[in-house]
Design a protein around this motif. Structure first.
Motif, mmCIF file in Angstrom:
data_model
loop_
_atom_site.group_PDB
_atom_site.id
_atom_site.type_symbol
_atom_site.label_atom_id
_atom_site.label_comp_id
_atom_site.label_asym_id
_atom_site.label_seq_id
_atom_site.Cartn_x
_atom_site.Cartn_y
_atom_site.Cartn_z
ATOM 1 N N UNK A 129 8.625 11.130 -66.791
ATOM 2 C CA UNK A 129 8.671 9.774 -66.250
ATOM 3 C C UNK A 129 9.995 9.518 -65.542
ATOM 4 N N UNK A 130 11.083 10.096 -66.039
ATOM 5 C CA UNK A 130 12.380 9.910 -65.382
ATOM 6 C C UNK A 130 12.390 10.554 -64.001
ATOM 7 N N UNK A 131 11.870 11.781 -63.895
ATOM 8 C CA UNK A 131 11.805 12.455 -62.594
ATOM 9 C C UNK A 131 10.876 11.700 -61.651
ATOM 10 N N UNK A 132 9.781 11.171 -62.191
ATOM 11 C CA UNK A 132 8.857 10.392 -61.370
ATOM 12 C C UNK A 132 9.533 9.138 -60.830
ATOM 13 N N UNK A 133 10.387 8.526 -61.631
ATOM 14 C CA UNK A 133 11.104 7.335 -61.190
ATOM 15 C C UNK A 133 12.055 7.660 -60.036
ATOM 16 N N UNK A 134 12.712 8.793 -60.096
ATOM 17 C CA UNK A 134 13.597 9.216 -58.998
ATOM 18 C C UNK A 134 12.787 9.440 -57.729
ATOM 19 N N UNK A 135 11.643 10.079 -57.856
ATOM 20 C CA UNK A 135 10.745 10.308 -56.717
ATOM 21 C C UNK A 135 10.267 8.983 -56.140
ATOM 22 N N UNK A 136 9.978 8.030 -57.018
ATOM 23 C CA UNK A 136 9.563 6.696 -56.584
ATOM 24 C C UNK A 136 10.646 6.039 -55.743
ATOM 25 N N UNK A 137 11.889 6.129 -56.180
ATOM 26 C CA UNK A 137 12.997 5.513 -55.443
ATOM 27 C C UNK A 137 13.185 6.184 -54.081
#
Length: 300
Positions: free
Chosen positions: A104-112
């Motif tokens: 989820x943390x890596x996904x959040x970076x990708x989202x940003x």
């Protein structure tokens, strides 16, 4: 085909050629399913073209890029929020966050990162259109939770996926808001129709997990329900055309689209996942037909 390619992928071969970690992020952003970009982009194009934006190719290009970035960002956000539900639905259990392939943390970076691309597109618009575009943030953020609290999350999706019509119109002009309102409302009906078709793929799993959808709510009357929403879309778009150009000939521009909707409804088999997915994807062509109608009426 790698197991991480979900069943409704369209260009799995291209995505599968990527290195594994890149493939996971591509799948998370739904790069294997470009239909979502088009469904988000077409209302943008309608707003521009119906407002008289003939030849605005650069603007349409920016809006397409923004649609790709923001649809992908929306999918990443949705998967972060829905990871627990996705794990319980056969069609979505292999999604990168649900399966644990992407944290989820890596996904959040990708989202940003995707949002940064969207911000660059935002800077290409005039201030009024920027304000309208930014106003979509709250409805977008709320969407993943709608399937938990209402049988009609497709209506909320319609509010979100039709927002581009507001942006495209306001970028071109600030008057004739009645035309814009009818165009936007018709787009919402269209989204409810096609996303109900899409939801037919998951009716059994959704019922078991407790996810609500218009496809479940309509039950055995899905075909009639979709027909009703498509008819509502056509009626509202006809109203938009009439308010802009009170000429019966202008309404004929909707005839090819009406025929396309009729084909979708009469050939829809809600109990067959492949049939429903094909009818859903056919709305890329429906969006193009509506864009051509807006171009004709808005620039005649």
């Amino acid at each position: 085909m790698p197991e991480t390619i979900v069943p409704d992928s369209q260009h799995g071969g291209l995505v599968a050629a990527l290195p594994e970690q890149m493939r996971n992020y591509a799948l998370l952003a739904r790069f294997d399913r470009p239909i979502g970009w088009w469904l988000l982009f077409w209302p943008c194009a309608w707003g521009v073209l119906l407002a008289g934006g003939q030849g605005e190719w650069a603007l349409l290009g920016w809006l397409l890029l923004g649609s790709v970035a923001m649809r992908s960002a929306g999918c990443v956000y949705n998967d972060i929020v829905d990871a627990d539900l996705d794990q319980q639905v056969a069609r979505t259990a292999a999604r990168p966050v649900a399966s644990g392939a992407v944290s989820k943390r890596a996904a959040l970076v990708w989202l940003l990162a995707l949002c940064v691309i969207g911000f660059v597109v935002l800077l290409q618009l005039r201030l009024p259109a920027q304000v309208v575009a930014c106003a979509s943030i709250l409805p977008v953020a709320a969407y993943p939770f709608m399937k938990r609290i209402t049988w009609w999350p497709q209506v909320w999706l319609g509010l979100v996926f039709s927002w581009g019509a507001l942006v495209g119109w306001v970028e071109q002009r600030g008057d004739q808001l009645g035309v814009l309102a009818a165009l936007y409302a018709g787009s919402i009906c269209w989204v409810v129709g096609y996303d109900t078709i899409y939801a037919c793929q998951d009716r059994e799993d959704d019922a078991l997990v407790g996810i609500r959808s218009s496809a479940l709510r309509m039950g055995a009357k899905v075909r009639g329900g979709v027909a009703l929403f498509y008819a509502g879309a056509l009626a509202l778009w006809a109203l938009a055309f009439w308010l802009l150009r009170a000429d019966w000939m202008a309404l004929l521009a909707l005839l090819p689209l009406a025929c396309h909707f009729l084909w979708q409804v009469t050939t829809l088999e809600p109990g067959e996942a492949d049939n429903a997915l094909a009818r859903f994807r056919a709305n890329r062509s429906a969006g193009l037909l509506m864009a051509l109608a807006c171009w004709v009426v808005g620039n005649a």
